[in-house]
Design a protein around this motif. Structure first.
Motif, PDB file in Angstrom:
ATOM      1  N   ALA A 152       0.851  -1.087  -0.041  1.00 34.26           N
ATOM      2  CA  ALA A 152       0.106   0.117   0.046  1.00 34.26           C
ATOM      3  C   ALA A 152       0.782   1.233   0.052  1.00 34.26           C
ATOM      4  CB  ALA A 152      -0.945  -0.065   1.070  1.00 34.26           C
ATOM      5  N   LYS A 153       1.870   1.071  -0.677  1.00 31.90           N
ATOM      6  CA  LYS A 153       2.928   2.280  -0.376  1.00 31.90           C
ATOM      7  C   LYS A 153       3.843   2.344  -1.624  1.00 31.90           C
ATOM      8  CE  LYS A 153       4.797   3.848   3.862  1.00 31.90           C
ATOM      9  NZ  LYS A 153       5.785   3.547   4.791  1.00 31.90           N
ATOM     10  N   ILE A 154       4.291   3.204  -2.238  1.00 27.57           N
ATOM     11  CA  ILE A 154       5.446   3.070  -3.153  1.00 27.57           C
ATOM     12  C   ILE A 154       6.445   4.117  -2.569  1.00 27.57           C
ATOM     13  CG2 ILE A 154       5.809   4.056  -5.641  1.00 27.57           C
ATOM     14  CD1 ILE A 154       3.136   4.287  -6.233  1.00 27.57           C
ATOM     15  N   ASP A 155       7.999   3.598  -2.924  1.00 27.01           N
ATOM     16  CA  ASP A 155       9.170   4.367  -2.526  1.00 27.01           C
ATOM     17  C   ASP A 155       9.179   5.289  -3.647  1.00 27.01           C
ATOM     18  OD1 ASP A 155      11.241   5.402  -1.823  1.00 27.01           O
ATOM     19  OD2 ASP A 155      12.626   3.498  -2.139  1.00 27.01           O
ATOM     20  N   GLN A 196       6.456  14.844  -9.161  1.00 27.50           N
ATOM     21  CA  GLN A 196       5.786  13.610  -8.861  1.00 27.50           C
ATOM     22  C   GLN A 196       5.455  13.251  -7.426  1.00 27.50           C
ATOM     23  OE1 GLN A 196       4.411  12.883 -11.592  1.00 27.50           O
ATOM     24  NE2 GLN A 196       6.125  13.904 -13.023  1.00 27.50           N
ATOM     25  N   GLN A 197       6.409  13.435  -6.510  1.00 24.66           N
ATOM     26  CA  GLN A 197       6.386  13.464  -5.232  1.00 24.66           C
ATOM     27  C   GLN A 197       5.167  14.266  -4.618  1.00 24.66           C
ATOM     28  OE1 GLN A 197       9.935  13.600  -2.766  1.00 24.66           O
ATOM     29  NE2 GLN A 197      11.195  12.516  -3.983  1.00 24.66           N
ATOM     30  N   GLN A 198       5.161  15.625  -5.254  1.00 21.48           N
ATOM     31  CA  GLN A 198       3.778  16.289  -4.775  1.00 21.48           C
ATOM     32  C   GLN A 198       2.368  15.495  -5.353  1.00 21.48           C
ATOM     33  OE1 GLN A 198       4.849  18.447  -2.363  1.00 21.48           O
ATOM     34  NE2 GLN A 198       3.097  19.276  -2.984  1.00 21.48           N
ATOM     35  N   GLY A 199       2.410  14.849  -6.700  1.00 22.10           N
ATOM     36  CA  GLY A 199       1.264  14.261  -7.190  1.00 22.10           C
ATOM     37  C   GLY A 199       0.981  13.129  -6.351  1.00 22.10           C
ATOM     38  N   TYR A 200       2.071  12.327  -5.698  1.00 19.87           N
ATOM     39  CA  TYR A 200       2.043  11.328  -4.991  1.00 19.87           C
ATOM     40  C   TYR A 200       1.017  11.335  -3.958  1.00 19.87           C
ATOM     41  CZ  TYR A 200       2.872   7.005  -2.077  1.00 19.87           C
ATOM     42  OH  TYR A 200       2.963   6.049  -1.287  1.00 19.87           O
ATOM     43  N   LYS A 201       1.204  12.656  -3.121  1.00 17.21           N
ATOM     44  CA  LYS A 201       0.294  12.859  -2.147  1.00 17.21           C
ATOM     45  C   LYS A 201      -1.130  13.239  -2.495  1.00 17.21           C
ATOM     46  CE  LYS A 201       3.902  15.521   0.198  1.00 17.21           C
ATOM     47  NZ  LYS A 201       4.406  17.163   0.601  1.00 17.21           N
ATOM     48  N   VAL A 202      -1.253  13.886  -3.647  1.00 19.57           N
ATOM     49  CA  VAL A 202      -2.738  13.907  -4.082  1.00 19.57           C
ATOM     50  C   VAL A 202      -3.467  12.723  -4.319  1.00 19.57           C
ATOM     51  CG1 VAL A 202      -4.034  15.110  -5.767  1.00 19.57           C
ATOM     52  CG2 VAL A 202      -2.058  16.186  -4.990  1.00 19.57           C
ATOM     53  N   PHE A 203      -2.633  11.668  -5.281  1.00 19.16           N
ATOM     54  CA  PHE A 203      -2.962  10.477  -5.491  1.00 19.16           C
ATOM     55  C   PHE A 203      -3.435   9.663  -3.970  1.00 19.16           C
ATOM     56  CE2 PHE A 203      -1.030   6.162  -5.623  1.00 19.16           C
ATOM     57  CZ  PHE A 203      -1.939   5.303  -6.230  1.00 19.16           C
ATOM     58  N   CYS A 241     -12.629   5.057  -1.536  1.00 12.69           N
ATOM     59  CA  CYS A 241     -13.699   4.039  -1.970  1.00 12.69           C
ATOM     60  C   CYS A 241     -12.968   2.647  -1.775  1.00 12.69           C
ATOM     61  CB  CYS A 241     -14.429   4.504  -3.146  1.00 12.69           C
ATOM     62  SG  CYS A 241     -14.899   6.049  -3.433  1.00 12.69           S
ATOM     63  N   HIS A 242     -11.701   2.496  -1.921  1.00 16.50           N
ATOM     64  CA  HIS A 242     -10.900   1.232  -1.893  1.00 16.50           C
ATOM     65  C   HIS A 242      -9.711   1.395  -1.630  1.00 16.50           C
ATOM     66  CE1 HIS A 242      -9.341   2.819  -5.754  1.00 16.50           C
ATOM     67  NE2 HIS A 242     -10.655   2.681  -6.264  1.00 16.50           N
ATOM     68  N   THR A 243      -8.830   0.429  -1.346  1.00 16.88           N
ATOM     69  CA  THR A 243      -7.575   0.588  -0.623  1.00 16.88           C
ATOM     70  C   THR A 243      -6.745   1.324  -1.780  1.00 16.88           C
ATOM     71  OG1 THR A 243      -6.899  -1.490  -1.875  1.00 16.88           O
ATOM     72  CG2 THR A 243      -7.639  -1.659   0.265  1.00 16.88           C
ATOM     73  N   ILE A 244      -5.482   1.894  -1.431  1.00 16.91           N
ATOM     74  CA  ILE A 244      -4.685   2.896  -2.078  1.00 16.91           C
ATOM     75  C   ILE A 244      -3.851   1.610  -3.077  1.00 16.91           C
ATOM     76  CG2 ILE A 244      -3.031   3.183  -0.732  1.00 16.91           C
ATOM     77  CD1 ILE A 244      -4.244   5.533  -3.156  1.00 16.91           C
ATOM     78  N   ALA A 245      -3.835   0.315  -2.182  1.00 18.08           N
ATOM     79  CA  ALA A 245      -3.216  -0.743  -2.807  1.00 18.08           C
ATOM     80  C   ALA A 245      -3.652  -1.140  -4.063  1.00 18.08           C
ATOM     81  CB  ALA A 245      -3.074  -1.809  -2.028  1.00 18.08           C
ATOM     82  N   ILE A 257      -2.968  13.482 -10.586  1.00 14.80           N
ATOM     83  CA  ILE A 257      -2.802  12.179 -10.446  1.00 14.80           C
ATOM     84  C   ILE A 257      -2.471  11.379 -11.747  1.00 14.80           C
ATOM     85  CG2 ILE A 257      -4.316  10.221  -9.714  1.00 14.80           C
ATOM     86  CD1 ILE A 257      -5.773  12.190  -8.003  1.00 14.80           C
ATOM     87  N   PHE A 258      -3.240  11.667 -12.722  1.00 15.79           N
ATOM     88  CA  PHE A 258      -3.014  11.054 -13.881  1.00 15.79           C
ATOM     89  C   PHE A 258      -1.531  11.247 -14.384  1.00 15.79           C
ATOM     90  CE2 PHE A 258      -1.936  11.661 -18.566  1.00 15.79           C
ATOM     91  CZ  PHE A 258      -1.867  10.112 -18.869  1.00 15.79           C
TER      92      PHE A 258
END
Ligand code: HEC
Length: 136
Positions: free
Chosen positions: A36-39, A47-54, A61-65, A100-101
């Motif tokens: 449930a995590k990406i390094d 992209q590090q900023q984008g990851y936070k929004v993602f 509604c479902h797991t981030i996994a 996010i895209f």
């Protein structure tokens, strides 16, 4: 209103909404079980900023996994982010969807495309319907 009362009233109003939103995504898919995590430590700042929004928007509604462990082409991600944005109460604006895209496209090219067999292919609507039927 008294502060404690205001909090109780707020929880009473929002909890059913949160539960209703979650139940729409509550069919368990195989990719929900992965990490449930990406390094992202080596990802560019954007992209590090984008990851936070993602992480903030795509775990409602479902797991981030689920998205973390799904592999798709860039075009499919574009369609998929739109599909998620258009679900009732998704709470994702056009700008956030674009951010996010961009993150997902970068992550696909950097992490997933190098090792596609480590990730699940996205399921067809039919496959998802079958899983739903089996779980209810
Ligand atoms: C409003 C609820 C909601 C939000 C917010 C949401 N999803 Fe989903 N997601 C679902 C549901 C429900 C499904 C099951 C398939 C369907 O009904 O479309 C799903 C399925 C998926 C799948 C599985 C695809 C497959 O075919 O195997 C992926 C990947 C995914 N979502 C990614 C995302 C991403 C990325 C975001 C953030 C942009 C996101 N989701 C936000 C409800 C949501």
């Amino acid at each position: 209103m008294h502060k404690a009362l205001a909090i109780v009233a707020f929880a009473g109003l929002t909890l059913p909404l949160i539960l209703a939103a979650q139940s729409s995504g509550n069919v368990a898919l195989p990719q929900d079980k992965g990490p449930a995590k990406i390094d992202i430590s080596a990802y560019p700042a954007a992209q590090q900023q984008g990851y936070k929004v993602f992480v903030d928007k795509c775990a409602k509604c479902h797991t981030i996994a689920r998205p973390i462990n799904t592999t798709m082409t860039k075009d499919e991600w574009e369609r998929y982010v739109k599909r998620m944005m258009h679900k009732p109460n998704s709470g994702i604006s056009d700008t956030q969807g674009k951010t996010i895209f961009d993150f997902l496209a970068y992550d696909q090219a950097t992490r997933k495309d190098k090792n596609p067999s480590a990730f699940s292919k996205s399921l067809s609507d039919d496959e998802i319907e079958k899983l739903k039927a089996a779980q209810h």
